[in-house]
Design a protein around this motif. Structure first.
Motif, PDB file in Angstrom:
ATOM      1  N   LEU A 390      -2.798  -5.124   6.558  1.00 48.03           N
ATOM      2  CA  LEU A 390      -2.240  -4.397   7.696  1.00 48.03           C
ATOM      3  C   LEU A 390      -3.282  -4.194   8.797  1.00 48.03           C
ATOM      4  CD1 LEU A 390       0.000  -1.710   5.929  1.00 48.03           C
ATOM      5  CD2 LEU A 390       0.750  -3.705   7.247  1.00 48.03           C
ATOM      6  N   ARG A 391      -4.516  -3.931   8.412  1.00 41.94           N
ATOM      7  CA  ARG A 391      -5.560  -3.767   9.425  1.00 41.94           C
ATOM      8  C   ARG A 391      -5.763  -5.064  10.211  1.00 41.94           C
ATOM      9  NH1 ARG A 391      -9.111  -1.043   4.866  1.00 41.94           N
ATOM     10  NH2 ARG A 391      -8.273   1.071   4.937  1.00 41.94           N
ATOM     11  N   GLU A 392      -5.681  -6.186   9.510  1.00 42.58           N
ATOM     12  CA  GLU A 392      -5.812  -7.465  10.198  1.00 42.58           C
ATOM     13  C   GLU A 392      -4.710  -7.674  11.221  1.00 42.58           C
ATOM     14  OE1 GLU A 392      -5.821 -10.380   7.154  1.00 42.58           O
ATOM     15  OE2 GLU A 392      -7.866  -9.943   6.466  1.00 42.58           O
ATOM     16  N   GLN A 393      -3.548  -7.049  10.998  1.00 44.09           N
ATOM     17  CA  GLN A 393      -2.418  -7.181  11.921  1.00 44.09           C
ATOM     18  C   GLN A 393      -2.457  -6.154  13.046  1.00 44.09           C
ATOM     19  OE1 GLN A 393      -0.681  -9.936  11.095  1.00 44.09           O
ATOM     20  NE2 GLN A 393      -2.117  -9.936   9.361  1.00 44.09           N
ATOM     21  N   GLY A 394      -3.440  -5.262  13.027  1.00 41.91           N
ATOM     22  CA  GLY A 394      -3.574  -4.281  14.096  1.00 41.91           C
ATOM     23  C   GLY A 394      -3.055  -2.901  13.771  1.00 41.91           C
ATOM     24  N   PHE A 395      -2.608  -2.666  12.530  1.00 45.76           N
ATOM     25  CA  PHE A 395      -2.144  -1.339  12.137  1.00 45.76           C
ATOM     26  C   PHE A 395      -3.351  -0.454  11.799  1.00 45.76           C
ATOM     27  CE2 PHE A 395       1.418  -4.134  11.244  1.00 45.76           C
ATOM     28  CZ  PHE A 395       2.507  -3.407  11.687  1.00 45.76           C
ATOM     29  N   GLN A 396      -3.189   0.862  12.006  1.00 47.80           N
ATOM     30  CA  GLN A 396      -4.255   1.811  11.746  1.00 47.80           C
ATOM     31  C   GLN A 396      -4.035   2.473  10.379  1.00 47.80           C
ATOM     32  OE1 GLN A 396      -6.453   5.681  13.821  1.00 47.80           O
ATOM     33  NE2 GLN A 396      -4.549   4.909  14.686  1.00 47.80           N
ATOM     34  N   VAL A 397      -4.552   1.834   9.334  1.00 45.90           N
ATOM     35  CA  VAL A 397      -4.449   2.390   7.983  1.00 45.90           C
ATOM     36  C   VAL A 397      -5.641   3.330   7.782  1.00 45.90           C
ATOM     37  CG1 VAL A 397      -4.369   1.878   5.514  1.00 45.90           C
ATOM     38  CG2 VAL A 397      -3.320   0.301   7.153  1.00 45.90           C
ATOM     39  N   VAL A 398      -5.365   4.599   7.565  1.00 47.97           N
ATOM     40  CA  VAL A 398      -6.444   5.577   7.448  1.00 47.97           C
ATOM     41  C   VAL A 398      -6.761   5.944   6.002  1.00 47.97           C
ATOM     42  CG1 VAL A 398      -6.014   6.552   9.728  1.00 47.97           C
ATOM     43  CG2 VAL A 398      -4.870   7.542   7.746  1.00 47.97           C
ATOM     44  N   GLU A 399      -5.877   5.594   5.087  1.00 45.20           N
ATOM     45  CA  GLU A 399      -6.168   5.855   3.676  1.00 45.20           C
ATOM     46  C   GLU A 399      -5.248   5.020   2.792  1.00 45.20           C
ATOM     47  OE1 GLU A 399      -3.945   9.732   2.216  1.00 45.20           O
ATOM     48  OE2 GLU A 399      -5.017  10.198   4.093  1.00 45.20           O
ATOM     49  N   TYR A 400      -5.704   4.775   1.584  1.00 42.55           N
ATOM     50  CA  TYR A 400      -4.831   4.134   0.600  1.00 42.55           C
ATOM     51  C   TYR A 400      -5.214   4.640  -0.780  1.00 42.55           C
ATOM     52  CZ  TYR A 400      -8.749   0.934  -0.269  1.00 42.55           C
ATOM     53  OH  TYR A 400      -9.969   0.402  -0.566  1.00 42.55           O
ATOM     54  N   SER A 401      -4.224   4.697  -1.663  1.00 35.78           N
ATOM     55  CA  SER A 401      -4.456   5.215  -3.019  1.00 35.78           C
ATOM     56  C   SER A 401      -3.219   4.899  -3.855  1.00 35.78           C
ATOM     57  CB  SER A 401      -4.719   6.729  -2.989  1.00 35.78           C
ATOM     58  OG  SER A 401      -3.580   7.415  -2.492  1.00 35.78           O
ATOM     59  N   ASN A 402      -3.156   5.458  -5.050  1.00 31.94           N
ATOM     60  CA  ASN A 402      -1.980   5.280  -5.913  1.00 31.94           C
ATOM     61  C   ASN A 402      -0.860   6.229  -5.495  1.00 31.94           C
ATOM     62  OD1 ASN A 402      -3.145   3.305  -7.567  1.00 31.94           O
ATOM     63  ND2 ASN A 402      -4.142   4.852  -8.832  1.00 31.94           N
ATOM     64  N   ALA A 403       0.363   5.817  -5.768  1.00 31.83           N
ATOM     65  CA  ALA A 403       1.527   6.677  -5.540  1.00 31.83           C
ATOM     66  C   ALA A 403       1.657   7.667  -6.693  1.00 31.83           C
ATOM     67  CB  ALA A 403       2.786   5.819  -5.403  1.00 31.83           C
ATOM     68  N   ASP A 404       2.691   8.498  -6.647  1.00 33.84           N
ATOM     69  CA  ASP A 404       2.886   9.506  -7.695  1.00 33.84           C
ATOM     70  C   ASP A 404       3.304   8.891  -9.023  1.00 33.84           C
ATOM     71  OD1 ASP A 404       5.273   8.697  -6.519  1.00 33.84           O
ATOM     72  OD2 ASP A 404       6.287  10.594  -6.894  1.00 33.84           O
ATOM     73  N   ARG A 405       3.774   7.633  -8.963  1.00 36.32           N
ATOM     74  CA  ARG A 405       4.123   6.924 -10.195  1.00 36.32           C
ATOM     75  C   ARG A 405       4.022   5.430  -9.927  1.00 36.32           C
ATOM     76  NH1 ARG A 405       9.424   8.087  -7.937  1.00 36.32           N
ATOM     77  NH2 ARG A 405      10.743   6.221  -8.098  1.00 36.32           N
ATOM     78  N   PHE A 406       4.187   4.610 -10.997  1.00 32.59           N
ATOM     79  CA  PHE A 406       3.953   3.170 -10.875  1.00 32.59           C
ATOM     80  C   PHE A 406       5.193   2.338 -11.210  1.00 32.59           C
ATOM     81  CE2 PHE A 406      -0.192   5.023 -12.040  1.00 32.59           C
ATOM     82  CZ  PHE A 406      -0.872   4.721 -10.872  1.00 32.59           C
ATOM     83  N   ASP A 407       6.385   2.921 -11.030  1.00 29.26           N
ATOM     84  CA  ASP A 407       7.610   2.181 -11.365  1.00 29.26           C
ATOM     85  C   ASP A 407       8.551   2.042 -10.175  1.00 29.26           C
ATOM     86  OD1 ASP A 407       8.319   4.819 -11.158  1.00 29.26           O
ATOM     87  OD2 ASP A 407       9.433   4.915 -13.053  1.00 29.26           O
ATOM     88  N   TYR A 408       7.995   2.046  -8.962  1.00 28.54           N
ATOM     89  CA  TYR A 408       8.836   1.814  -7.780  1.00 28.54           C
ATOM     90  C   TYR A 408       9.266   0.348  -7.759  1.00 28.54           C
ATOM     91  CZ  TYR A 408       7.727   6.303  -5.554  1.00 28.54           C
ATOM     92  OH  TYR A 408       7.625   7.638  -5.257  1.00 28.54           O
ATOM     93  N   ARG A 409      10.562   0.128  -7.764  1.00 31.60           N
ATOM     94  CA  ARG A 409      11.065  -1.234  -7.738  1.00 31.60           C
ATOM     95  C   ARG A 409      11.160  -1.762  -6.301  1.00 31.60           C
ATOM     96  NH1 ARG A 409      12.502  -2.937 -12.499  1.00 31.60           N
ATOM     97  NH2 ARG A 409      13.586  -4.743 -11.617  1.00 31.60           N
TER      98      ARG A 409
END
Length: 462
Positions: A390-409
């Motif tokens: 996303l940063r390469e596309q020009g978006f401003q990503v200010v943080e990244y981490s895990n979600a509250d769970r790992f089963d999002y389809r």
């Protein structure tokens, strides 16, 4: 090397290591001028004959050995083989003799290098800039980020929190750091026998700080001076009733004087035998998470980047507004759109964009949406990969981490503040249907949009 004459022999790696060390030693005073010092002496090295240092015992300045491709601040590191952009945060500590810390930063700069296009830039950040300190959801001067990270044992310490804070300010990931204290600057200047500086007007600073949290009145008359390391430090630190912007100009003046001294007196042959001493003296004053092979790569890049391909920039009075906090502190409020313009110029690639791509980037920059990426799948590196894309596309990503769970389809977009253009572009980019774009509330207000990665997300090109 065997089979080559001494006259045509290229310098062996210790020479480049020496120049890399000198490069790092002068970071506290201005990395661009440190680069100029490198340029000044590199040809002398190529022509000279020096004794081998293969047996020298060199104390490390590298803080610790890295065991993954993730930075101190948790960001994916650039791929050196693919010549990806490298961003380095330079931290000059306000560290006093015998003080246990933690310390604030007196100097903060970002060095950005584009290995593909052989360009570089240096951005100086005023220490009184009033910014959001991530992880603790508080606002403070930017020079406190390192202090809070050390005090609260933030993962990666003060450098990591400072890197995160600058990343949030600029929207550009910080990959490495170099941390130096005042003693490193003083010792480096003394090692070359001081510097000659012309002071344009009398300087009188009755409140120059001493080492005991008191004041040591400073007076420097106008005219030509020869400064040792201690006086050079005072000259570049004093505000003298002015601002950080004037300090930066004096900073550059002193390091240019150091470069001139090395060039005029042909000091490199005298400095080279002192390499082990230099490393020992600087090992307690300079720390970095750059590994030795990366330092060597930087030295090689310095050899390939021409001076006219380097930009210098300052977040100055045209990009900030003076203000007072409720506590009565004098601070500088950033003007986001002005800082974005500077960032886009300094960190821009030379890749040619068409009109539609330029318009898209301008609209994204105008909204300035802060994006958080959350990994809702079992794939451990997915958040980092999506954030980098996303940063390469020009978006401003200010943080990244895990979600509250790992089963999002399915992948979801949560829109907190109505940044409609950015939301629409994210949905188009990943093919997210309208029913998976949802409004939300974020009382902390640290981000505008949250992208939750589901099993259906596919990165273009993978």
């Amino acid at each position: 090397m065997r089979g080559r004459s001494a006259r045509g022999r290229r310098p062996f790696p210790w020479f480049k290591l020496l120049l890399a060390i000198l490069f790092v030693a002068f970071l506290s005073g201005g990395i661009y001028c440190g680069y100029l010092l490198y340029v000044t002496v590199r040809d002398m090295v190529a022509r000279s004959q020096f004794p081998s240092l293969a047996q020298a015992s060199l104390p490390p300045i590298v803080r610790e050995e890295r065991k993954s491709n993730i930075s101190t601040a948790g960001e994916p590191l650039p791929d050196w083989e693919r010549k990806e952009r490298v961003n380095i945060l330079i931290l000059g500590l306000d560290q006093r003799e015998g003080e246990p810390g933690p310390w604030r930063t007196d100097t903060m700069m970002v060095l950005t290098i584009d290995p593909e296009n052989k360009t570089a830039g240096l951005l100086s950040i005023p220490r009184d800039l009033w910014v959001h300190i991530p992880a603790y959801d508080k606002w403070d001067r930017i020079n406190t980020a390192h202090f809070w990270g050390e005090l609260n044992k933030y993962p990666g310490g003060g450098p990591a929190l400072a890197m995160k804070t600058v990343y949030e300010l600029l929207g550009e990931p910080i990959h490495y750091y170099v941390r130096v204290n005042f003693s490193g600057f003083v010792r480096a200047i003394d090692l070359i026998g001081g510097v000659d500086v012309y002071v344009e007007e009398d300087i009188y600073d009755p409140q120059y700080p001493d080492d005991n949290y008191g004041y040591e009145p400073l007076y420097i008359p106008a005219g030509q001076h020869h400064f040792d390391g201690e006086m050079a430090l005072k000259y570049i630190r004093t505000r003298h009733g002015s601002s950080d912007f004037d300090r930066l100009r004096r900073q550059q003046q002193v390091i240019m004087a150091a470069r001139d001294r090395v060039m005029r007196l042909d000091l490199l042959p005298k400095l080279l035998p002192k390499l082990p001493q230099l490393m020992r003296e600087l090992s307690d004053a300079v720390q970095t998470d750059l590994q030795l092979d990366e330092i060597m790569r930087l030295a090689k890049l310095a050899d390939e980047i021409e001076p006219d391909r380097i930009q210098m920039a300052v977040i100055d009075s045209s990009m900030t507004m003076p203000a007072k906090t409720p506590e009565g502190w004098d601070v500088l409020l950033p003007i986001p759109e002005k800082i974005r313009e500077l960032r886009n110029r300094l960190f821009a690639s030379s890749v040619q964009l068409n009109e539609a791509q330029i318009e898209d980037l301008n609209k994204l920059a105008a909204e300035g949406a802060r994006i958080a990426v959350r990994n809702g799948t079992p794939a451990g590196s997915m958040a980092a990969r999506v954030a980098a894309f996303l940063r390469e596309q020009g978006f401003q990503v200010v943080e990244y981490s895990n979600a509250d769970r790992f089963d999002y389809r399915q992948t979801l977009i949560v829109d907190y503040t109505g940044k409609s253009y950015t939301v629409r572009r994210l949905a188009q980019l990943f093919g997210i249907p309208p029913e998976n774009v949802r409004p939300g509330s974020n009382p902390q207000g640290a981000v505008d949009i949250c992208l939750i990665i589901g099993e259906d997300l596919e990165l273009p090109g993978e």
